[in-house]
Design a protein around this motif. Structure first.
Motif, PDB file in Angstrom:
ATOM      1  N   ARG A  78       0.832  -1.197   0.000  1.00  0.00           N
ATOM      2  CA  ARG A  78       0.000   0.000   0.000  1.00  0.00           C
ATOM      3  C   ARG A  78       0.869   1.251   0.000  1.00  0.00           C
ATOM      4  O   ARG A  78       1.919   1.283   0.629  1.00  0.00           O
ATOM      5  CB  ARG A  78      -0.907   0.021   1.232  1.00  0.00           C
ATOM      6  N   TRP A  88      -5.770  10.431  -4.197  1.00  0.00           N
ATOM      7  CA  TRP A  88      -6.860  10.227  -3.254  1.00  0.00           C
ATOM      8  C   TRP A  88      -6.294  10.036  -1.855  1.00  0.00           C
ATOM      9  O   TRP A  88      -5.112   9.751  -1.662  1.00  0.00           O
ATOM     10  CB  TRP A  88      -7.730   9.036  -3.653  1.00  0.00           C
ATOM     11  N   GLY A  89      -7.171  10.228  -0.877  1.00  0.00           N
ATOM     12  CA  GLY A  89      -6.788  10.024   0.515  1.00  0.00           C
ATOM     13  C   GLY A  89      -8.028  10.081   1.380  1.00  0.00           C
ATOM     14  O   GLY A  89      -9.149  10.235   0.880  1.00  0.00           O
ATOM     15  N   TYR A  90      -7.821   9.972   2.684  1.00  0.00           N
ATOM     16  CA  TYR A  90      -8.946   9.943   3.615  1.00  0.00           C
ATOM     17  C   TYR A  90      -9.254  11.323   4.176  1.00  0.00           C
ATOM     18  O   TYR A  90      -8.348  12.118   4.450  1.00  0.00           O
ATOM     19  CB  TYR A  90      -8.662   8.964   4.759  1.00  0.00           C
ATOM     20  N   LEU A 112      -0.487   7.518   1.709  1.00  0.00           N
ATOM     21  CA  LEU A 112      -1.466   8.412   1.092  1.00  0.00           C
ATOM     22  C   LEU A 112      -1.143   9.872   1.392  1.00  0.00           C
ATOM     23  O   LEU A 112      -0.651  10.199   2.478  1.00  0.00           O
ATOM     24  CB  LEU A 112      -2.873   8.084   1.584  1.00  0.00           C
TER      25      LEU A 112
END
Length: 234
Positions: free
Chosen positions: A73, A143-145, A76
């Motif tokens: 992963r 993208w990210g949170y 991010l």
């Protein structure tokens, strides 16, 4: 720290955008077939193989393209990094279906969205199904949170537009939306849409005009229509 990429095309895109392979699982015939060029790029990465029936038993489903790759992963980007220089954002809140998440990412990448923000209530965008449906575009679009309240986007200069069926909704073709220098479209769950508190926190409430008594579209289809409308009206 691991996610699964499925199919040669998706794996090739992940490699192109710098994702690190950990190991492959594939049908034997793929080693000298569809996966040949990918494996040539990956040096000493382990390759596990077997016939189609064995792989289906291990994976729990039949591999459509016969190739899986475990990948690390990424780290991010922070919210500030995602918002810097962006004009159009998509925000996902409560979207649990992997197919819809993957399809939305594909539309966002194709139709001019600069970044996607994901709330923790959503399906993991790097789950196998979402990655596959996105056709690898999840590796292309930033993208990210979004762990903070959605109103924080105002600190970065964004107006927010909740996609929701409400009496006060304006059409997606409303000129005020395309005139906004920075706009974030907010999409809710497949079954119930956005929570009222999220809708109330947004600057606009937006709907897509419908006909024949149909009240709404699938959220993935709705996102594509909304992204397209914003793009053509700029």
């Amino acid at each position: 720290g691991i996610f699964i990429a499925e199919s040669p095309k998706v794996i090739e895109l992940a490699l192109r955008y710098g994702y690190e392979p950990v190991a492959f699982l594939m049908e034997r015939k793929r080693i000298t077939g569809q996966a040949k060029e990918i494996l040539a790029r990956c040096g000493q990465v382990p390759v596990y193989t077997g016939d189609r029936e064995l792989l289906a038993h291990l994976a729990g489903y039949t591999l459509t393209r016969g190739v899986l790759c475990a990948m690390r992963r990424p780290v991010l980007p922070a919210l500030s990094e995602l918002c810097r220089g962006a004009r159009r954002l998509a925000v996902l809140d409560g979207m649990a279906d992997a197919t819809n998440v993957g399809a939305l990412f594909r539309s966002a990448a194709a139709l001019g969205i600069d970044a996607v923000l994901v709330r923790r209530s959503c399906c993991d965008p790097l789950c196998r199904r979402a990655v596959r449906v996105s056709m690898g575009t999840i590796f292309q679009i930033p993208w990210g949170y979004l762990d903070e309240d959605i109103t924080l986007l105002g600190d970065f200069g964004f107006k927010t537009a909740a996609m929701a069926l409400q009496p006060a909704s304006v059409g997606i073709d409303d000129r005020r939306l395309s005139a906004e220098k920075k706009l974030a479209l907010v999409f809710g769950s497949e079954g119930y849409g956005l929570e009222q508190e999220v809708i109330d926190a947004c600057d606009y409430v937006v709907k897509i005009p419908m006909t024949h008594g149909v009240d709404s579209l699938n959220v993935a289809a709705a996102s594509a229509v909304a992204f397209w409308e914003l793009r053509v009206r700029e």
